[in-house]
Design a protein around this motif. Structure first.
Motif, mmCIF file in Angstrom:
data_model
loop_
_atom_site.group_PDB
_atom_site.id
_atom_site.type_symbol
_atom_site.label_atom_id
_atom_site.label_comp_id
_atom_site.label_asym_id
_atom_site.label_seq_id
_atom_site.Cartn_x
_atom_site.Cartn_y
_atom_site.Cartn_z
ATOM 1 N N ASN A 373 12.267 -0.206 31.412
ATOM 2 C CA ASN A 373 11.308 -0.170 32.519
ATOM 3 C C ASN A 373 10.631 -1.414 32.513
ATOM 4 O OD1 ASN A 373 10.790 1.657 34.662
ATOM 5 N ND2 ASN A 373 10.171 3.208 33.228
ATOM 6 N N GLY A 374 10.102 -1.562 33.849
ATOM 7 C CA GLY A 374 9.441 -2.872 33.987
ATOM 8 C C GLY A 374 8.162 -3.004 33.160
ATOM 9 N N ILE A 375 7.662 -4.123 32.769
ATOM 10 C CA ILE A 375 6.339 -4.549 32.074
ATOM 11 C C ILE A 375 5.452 -5.183 33.364
ATOM 12 C CG2 ILE A 375 5.294 -5.667 30.100
ATOM 13 C CD1 ILE A 375 8.186 -5.425 28.761
ATOM 14 N N ILE A 376 4.394 -4.759 33.642
ATOM 15 C CA ILE A 376 3.604 -5.256 34.767
ATOM 16 C C ILE A 376 2.124 -5.178 34.379
ATOM 17 C CG2 ILE A 376 3.109 -5.126 37.069
ATOM 18 C CD1 ILE A 376 5.376 -2.966 37.306
ATOM 19 N N GLY A 377 1.566 -6.635 34.366
ATOM 20 C CA GLY A 377 -0.106 -6.391 34.149
ATOM 21 C C GLY A 377 -0.410 -7.658 33.175
ATOM 22 N N ARG A 378 -1.702 -7.453 32.755
ATOM 23 C CA ARG A 378 -2.064 -8.465 31.828
ATOM 24 C C ARG A 378 -1.935 -8.356 30.402
ATOM 25 N NH1 ARG A 378 -7.258 -11.091 33.105
ATOM 26 N NH2 ARG A 378 -7.514 -9.336 34.452
ATOM 27 N N GLY A 390 11.415 -7.146 32.899
ATOM 28 C CA GLY A 390 11.982 -6.113 32.085
ATOM 29 C C GLY A 390 12.442 -4.769 32.873
ATOM 30 N N PHE A 391 12.896 -5.133 34.252
ATOM 31 C CA PHE A 391 13.206 -4.214 35.045
ATOM 32 C C PHE A 391 14.411 -3.478 35.056
ATOM 33 C CE2 PHE A 391 9.637 -6.570 36.742
ATOM 34 C CZ PHE A 391 8.865 -5.486 37.393
ATOM 35 N N SER A 392 15.338 -4.081 34.119
ATOM 36 C CA SER A 392 16.310 -3.444 33.469
ATOM 37 C C SER A 392 17.427 -3.115 34.801
ATOM 38 C CB SER A 392 15.978 -2.272 32.895
ATOM 39 O OG SER A 392 15.239 -2.601 31.716
ATOM 40 N N GLY A 393 17.663 -3.824 35.915
ATOM 41 C CA GLY A 393 18.695 -3.525 36.996
ATOM 42 C C GLY A 393 17.907 -2.763 37.979
#
Length: 440
Positions: A373-378, A390-393
């Motif tokens: 899954n996506g990793i989003i943030g500080r 890391g959005f994996s497709g």
């Protein structure tokens, strides 16, 4: 178009240079307010939203994007199949893709003269008896959040899609609205061109190191522009959006160092490249799926959809963990189609019993090995480092939402459009995965 194979890539590069306006990229400045590492979909979207919203707020924000692959020959964005769907299991992914859909169908409002060639044919995700309950629960959540899809049993699937074999299928979820596919190249060029028109700079180069200030914070990036000289760019804020190479860049900032004094720095950014194949094929079989065929996903993960007006289809399947191919090149394994993709296609669609592969290509997923899954943030240690990786497709459809989210964190200090807190880096530190079941 680029996604139809390597043969047309030179023409796509020519179009990129025309749209970008500066074939060699902008001159690398000595400093900027925001440095974005990675000029693919996530980086270009972040640049667009930062400049657009800063202008609305009356702020003069100097934004620099550094991209290692200046011609985007191996960039995940332009090698994707360009799908947009709401058929996910996590609320955040559903919300980001709904936002992405609305942006894509209104792309000219946001990005000016760009045609993303949106095709509103939906998705059809099939489930066996093992996955039917999860499919139904996911559909309920999706519709509650604003998606529009329907559940179809075996008989209803046969009536709606007469070309489909429902052997071993108990349930299907069919997207009726807000799903389809588009040209990812056009979307990327729209983001880049509009960001540039607002004053963002896009330079060619590879980030090969970082510099720290006296307090231990990140203060600069060392960039190799390929001319034999490494230059340091000072920044106030950095956005790491380097796609499949994000984990490698993070290590340069001492992230994931098992010997680091601070415990949080020992937690790596778990993003690495995973190679995926896409095959374009044709068939002379009867009862062939028609022009309005949705992107169809078999219970084993094999997918296909129509491609263009010439009767071609494209499809593929993500390999199992023990089948992961070598990522050192983007060569295509044609044997994988024969052994792992075609048998499912032929079983699910009798018209595909005899197919001919017309072309193929490979691209990288920026795979998050922790929970896909996506990793989003500080980042929890570096207060001026923000991550979008890391959005994996499933990242291309979420570029509008993620870019806006990054701009909100930097300019406002919080999420305001969609609360993506649960997708932050903290879940890695706490070892609390946010698993998404609908990875294609």
């Amino acid at each position: 178009m680029l996604r139809l194979g390597r043969v047309l890539r030179s023409e796509a590069v020519r179009q990129l240079r025309h749209l970008s306006g500066k074939p060699g990229g902008d001159v690398l400045p000595q400093s900027c307010d925001v440095l974005i590492i990675g000029g693919g979909g996530m980086g270009a979207s972040s640049a667009f939203w930062l400049k657009s919203r800063a202008q609305q707020l009356g702020k003069n924000l100097r934004v620099l994007v550094v991209e290692r692959d200046s011609n985007y020959t191996s960039a995940s964005t332009v090698l994707s199949v360009g799908g947009v769907r709401q058929q996910f299991s996590l609320a955040e992914n559903i919300q980001m893709s709904l936002y992405g859909y609305n942006f894509i169908v209104n792309s000219q409002k946001h990005l000016g003269d760009v045609d993303v060639c949106y095709q509103p044919n939906g998705y059809l995700i099939l489930a066996s008896s093992k996955g039917a309950n999860d499919l139904a629960q996911n559909s309920k959540l999706q519709n509650e959040l604003g998606a529009r899809n329907e559940l179809l049993g075996q008989e209803a699937l046969r009536r709606r899609f007469p070309w489909l074999s429902t052997v071993d299928v108990e349930l299907g979820c069919h997207g009726l609205d807000k799903e389809g596919w588009f040209d990812p190249w056009a979307l990327l060029m729209g983001f880049k061109r509009q960001a540039r028109s607002l004053g963002a700079n896009f330079a060619n180069g590879d980030v090969v190191g970082f510099e720290w200030n006296s307090s231990g914070g990140l203060s600069g990036a060392v960039v190799d522009s390929g001319d034999g000289v490494q230059r340091t760019v000072k920044f106030e804020t950095c956005v790491l959006a380097a796609g499949a190479h994000s984990g490698q860049v993070a290590r340069l900032a001492n992230i994931g160092n098992p010997e680091a004094k601070e415990e949080v720095l020992r937690v790596a950014l778990p993003v690495e490249p995973r190679k995926r194949y896409v095959y374009v094929f044709s068939t002379q079989g009867r009862n062939c799926p028609g022009m309005a065929t949705p992107l169809t996903v078999d219970p084993d993960g094999t997918y296909f959809r129509r491609d263009g007006l010439c009767g071609n289809f494209l499809g593929g399947r993500s390999p199992n963990d023990d089948e992961e191919p070598d990522c050192s090149t983007l060569d295509v394994d044609h044997g994988y189609f024969e052994s792992d993709v075609w048998p499912t296609l032929a079983n699910r669609v009798p018209a595909f019993e005899s197919v001919k592969v017309q072309s193929s290509w490979a691209g990288y997923y920026d795979h998050n090995t922790f929970d896909a899954n996506g990793i989003i943030g500080r980042h929890p240690h570096y207060s001026n480092l923000f991550i979008a990786a890391g959005f994996s497709g499933h990242g291309i459809q979420q570029t509008p939402a993620v870019g806006r989210a990054i701009s909100e964190l930097i300019l406002d200090g919080r999420f305001s459009t969609i609360d993506l807190t649960r997708l932050g880096y903290e879940r890695l530190v706490k070892n609390q995965p946010m698993l998404e079941t609908n990875i294609v």
